[in-house]
Design an enzyme around this catalytic site. Sequence first.
Site, PDB file in Angstrom:
ATOM      1  N   ASP A  51       0.842  -1.204   0.000  1.00  0.00           N
ATOM      2  CA  ASP A  51       0.000   0.000   0.000  1.00  0.00           C
ATOM      3  C   ASP A  51       0.879   1.257   0.000  1.00  0.00           C
ATOM      4  OD1 ASP A  51      -2.478  -1.613   0.442  1.00  0.00           O
ATOM      5  OD2 ASP A  51      -1.418  -2.095   2.284  1.00  0.00           O
ATOM      6  N   HIS A 109      -4.707  -3.516   6.189  1.00  0.00           N
ATOM      7  CA  HIS A 109      -4.466  -3.734   4.754  1.00  0.00           C
ATOM      8  C   HIS A 109      -5.810  -4.141   4.149  1.00  0.00           C
ATOM      9  CE1 HIS A 109      -2.844  -4.986   0.963  1.00  0.00           C
ATOM     10  NE2 HIS A 109      -3.245  -6.225   1.139  1.00  0.00           N
TER      11      HIS A 109
HETATM   12  P1  NAD Z   1      -1.621 -18.470  -4.567  1.00  0.00           P
HETATM   13  O1  NAD Z   1      -2.950 -19.137  -4.478  1.00  0.00           O
HETATM   14  O2  NAD Z   1      -0.968 -18.306  -5.886  1.00  0.00           O
HETATM   15  O3  NAD Z   1      -0.586 -19.218  -3.617  1.00  0.00           O
HETATM   16  C1  NAD Z   1      -0.904 -19.520  -2.310  1.00  0.00           C
HETATM   17  C2  NAD Z   1      -0.136 -20.788  -1.972  1.00  0.00           C
HETATM   18  O4  NAD Z   1      -0.337 -21.023  -0.571  1.00  0.00           O
HETATM   19  C3  NAD Z   1      -0.642 -22.027  -2.720  1.00  0.00           C
HETATM   20  O5  NAD Z   1       0.454 -22.711  -3.310  1.00  0.00           O
HETATM   21  C4  NAD Z   1      -1.285 -22.855  -1.624  1.00  0.00           C
HETATM   22  O6  NAD Z   1      -1.217 -24.240  -1.845  1.00  0.00           O
HETATM   23  C5  NAD Z   1      -0.460 -22.426  -0.420  1.00  0.00           C
HETATM   24  N1  NAD Z   1      -1.057 -22.744   0.876  1.00  0.00           N
HETATM   25  C6  NAD Z   1      -2.365 -22.819   1.207  1.00  0.00           C
HETATM   26  N2  NAD Z   1      -2.489 -23.218   2.476  1.00  0.00           N
HETATM   27  C7  NAD Z   1      -1.240 -23.368   2.975  1.00  0.00           C
HETATM   28  C8  NAD Z   1      -0.719 -23.770   4.222  1.00  0.00           C
HETATM   29  N3  NAD Z   1      -1.515 -24.102   5.224  1.00  0.00           N
HETATM   30  N4  NAD Z   1       0.609 -23.827   4.370  1.00  0.00           N
HETATM   31  C9  NAD Z   1       1.443 -23.506   3.362  1.00  0.00           C
HETATM   32  N5  NAD Z   1       1.013 -23.147   2.134  1.00  0.00           N
HETATM   33  C10 NAD Z   1      -0.320 -23.070   1.948  1.00  0.00           C
HETATM   34  O7  NAD Z   1      -1.790 -17.042  -3.823  1.00  0.00           O
HETATM   35  P2  NAD Z   1      -0.825 -15.780  -3.884  1.00  0.00           P
HETATM   36  O8  NAD Z   1      -1.248 -14.925  -5.009  1.00  0.00           O
HETATM   37  O9  NAD Z   1       0.571 -16.208  -3.769  1.00  0.00           O
HETATM   38  O10 NAD Z   1      -1.307 -15.027  -2.550  1.00  0.00           O
HETATM   39  C11 NAD Z   1      -1.060 -15.559  -1.279  1.00  0.00           C
HETATM   40  C12 NAD Z   1      -1.745 -14.733  -0.201  1.00  0.00           C
HETATM   41  O11 NAD Z   1      -1.182 -13.420  -0.150  1.00  0.00           O
HETATM   42  C13 NAD Z   1      -3.247 -14.529  -0.416  1.00  0.00           C
HETATM   43  O12 NAD Z   1      -3.925 -14.626   0.833  1.00  0.00           O
HETATM   44  C14 NAD Z   1      -3.329 -13.103  -0.929  1.00  0.00           C
HETATM   45  O13 NAD Z   1      -4.593 -12.530  -0.696  1.00  0.00           O
HETATM   46  C15 NAD Z   1      -2.248 -12.458  -0.111  1.00  0.00           C
HETATM   47  N6  NAD Z   1      -1.729 -11.177  -0.588  1.00  0.00           N
HETATM   48  C16 NAD Z   1      -1.405 -10.248   0.346  1.00  0.00           C
HETATM   49  C17 NAD Z   1      -0.863  -9.027  -0.028  1.00  0.00           C
HETATM   50  C18 NAD Z   1      -0.510  -7.978   0.994  1.00  0.00           C
HETATM   51  O14 NAD Z   1      -0.142  -6.874   0.586  1.00  0.00           O
HETATM   52  N7  NAD Z   1      -0.594  -8.232   2.287  1.00  0.00           N
HETATM   53  C19 NAD Z   1      -0.648  -8.773  -1.379  1.00  0.00           C
HETATM   54  C20 NAD Z   1      -0.979  -9.740  -2.330  1.00  0.00           C
HETATM   55  C21 NAD Z   1      -1.520 -10.954  -1.912  1.00  0.00           C
HETATM   56  C1  LMR Z   2      -3.452  -6.670  -2.723  1.00  0.00           C
HETATM   57  O1  LMR Z   2      -3.528  -5.651  -2.044  1.00  0.00           O
HETATM   58  O2  LMR Z   2      -3.194  -6.631  -3.938  1.00  0.00           O
HETATM   59  C2  LMR Z   2      -3.651  -8.012  -2.072  1.00  0.00           C
HETATM   60  O3  LMR Z   2      -3.953  -7.882  -0.719  1.00  0.00           O
HETATM   61  C3  LMR Z   2      -4.618  -8.868  -2.780  1.00  0.00           C
HETATM   62  C4  LMR Z   2      -6.032  -8.406  -2.570  1.00  0.00           C
HETATM   63  O4  LMR Z   2      -6.870  -9.242  -2.231  1.00  0.00           O
HETATM   64  O5  LMR Z   2      -6.290  -7.219  -2.746  1.00  0.00           O
END
Ligand code: NAD
Ligand code: LMR
Length: 332
Positions: free
Chosen positions: A159, A187
């Site tokens: 952010d 967030h």
């Molecule tokens: P993705 O689905 O591509 O990958 C997630 C991975 O986590 C998958 O491989 C899945 O099998 C694995 N997983 C699920 N449960 C698990 C567990 N108990 N232990 C270990 N691994 C596990 O998703 P992504 O795009 O990589 O996003 C991951 C997370 O990050 C999501 O929750 C997304 O919303 C979040 N995210 C947060 C931010 C932020 O700024 N805070 C930004 C982008 C995404």
């Molecule tokens: C983001 O900010 O891009 C991530 O947290 C993914 C989402 O769900 O917005």
Amino acid sequence: MSEAVKVCVTGAAGQIAYSLLYSIAKGDVFGSDQPIILTLLDIAPMEGVLNGVVMELMDCAMPLLKEVIPTCDEKVAFKDIDAAFLVGAMPRREGMERKDLLAANIKIFKSQGAALDTVAKKTVKVVVVGNPANTNALICSKYAPSIPKENFSCLTRLDQNRAQAQIAARLGIPNSAVSNVIIWGNHSSTQFPDVRHAKAIVNGKTVPVPEAVKDDNYLKNEFLTTVQKRGGEVIKARKLSSAMSAAKATADHMRDWWFGTQGDNWVSMGVFSTGAYGIPEGIMYSYPVRIANKQWKIVEGLEINDFAREKMDLTAKELCEERAMAEEICNQ
Ligand code: NAD
Ligand code: LMR
């Protein structure tokens, strides 16, 4: 060369990890002369994909990468680690809010907190990326009582980077010419991106961002909602949640925690609230922090006007509600 640091990335077969692992292994986070041992955690159905990631890491032939340990066992993944990137969780899809993921994801962080408590170093630095990141981090820390609460954080750097980039684009200056943007709170779409104390270098002169932008209406409306809704807009466009920018922000967050912030500059991260700026205690709230010797400290004494107060309280209220929901799920 110094001793290797042991680093865990969860969700290692997923989208964010695909970019993040490369950054970590090539030295962007822990330094260009710091050897690394990587443990990669994912769930059993993803074992095949995880093995593919391990093959690719090997094929990168990176000088700093000493060992890669793929596993589906939390205790193997967290054994004696120095740093944890908790990415693994379900991402949201179009039309969902991040807190809609609580039910699906909170138990992952309860279980991982307990595992960290048992086997990780007590000095481990943990950044939670999986959504809802603030409340997941809170629960993770709650179930790891032997690790200091200050060692848990959640990612709001994405952010911050988004806000910085919006201001730089508006002013037609490089991203590096904008500093001290603040993200307060969750967030989520209630976050408060605040540039009242931010600085911009325009024509060689450092000026407050509000003075450079000269448009209070833009800063209170369009700018705010653009940053608050950016994650959703990326999902709408990509049909997948942000990954490259999330990985970059995650690397920025841990690098600054590891090496410290520069001079007067601060960064935003979600940390355990003990009441600073009148925010309720015991939620993971994003604050401006300065970091030295791997310890963050909330920047004190910033002026909070009525507009900011209202926004800061609104996002705190949402975090208190999320905390109540999360505790209920954990007690089931
Ligand atoms: P993705 O689905 O591509 O990958 C997630 C991975 O986590 C998958 O491989 C899945 O099998 C694995 N997983 C699920 N449960 C698990 C567990 N108990 N232990 C270990 N691994 C596990 O998703 P992504 O795009 O990589 O996003 C991951 C997370 O990050 C999501 O929750 C997304 O919303 C979040 N995210 C947060 C931010 C932020 O700024 N805070 C930004 C982008 C995404
Ligand atoms: C983001 O900010 O891009 C991530 O947290 C993914 C989402 O769900 O917005």
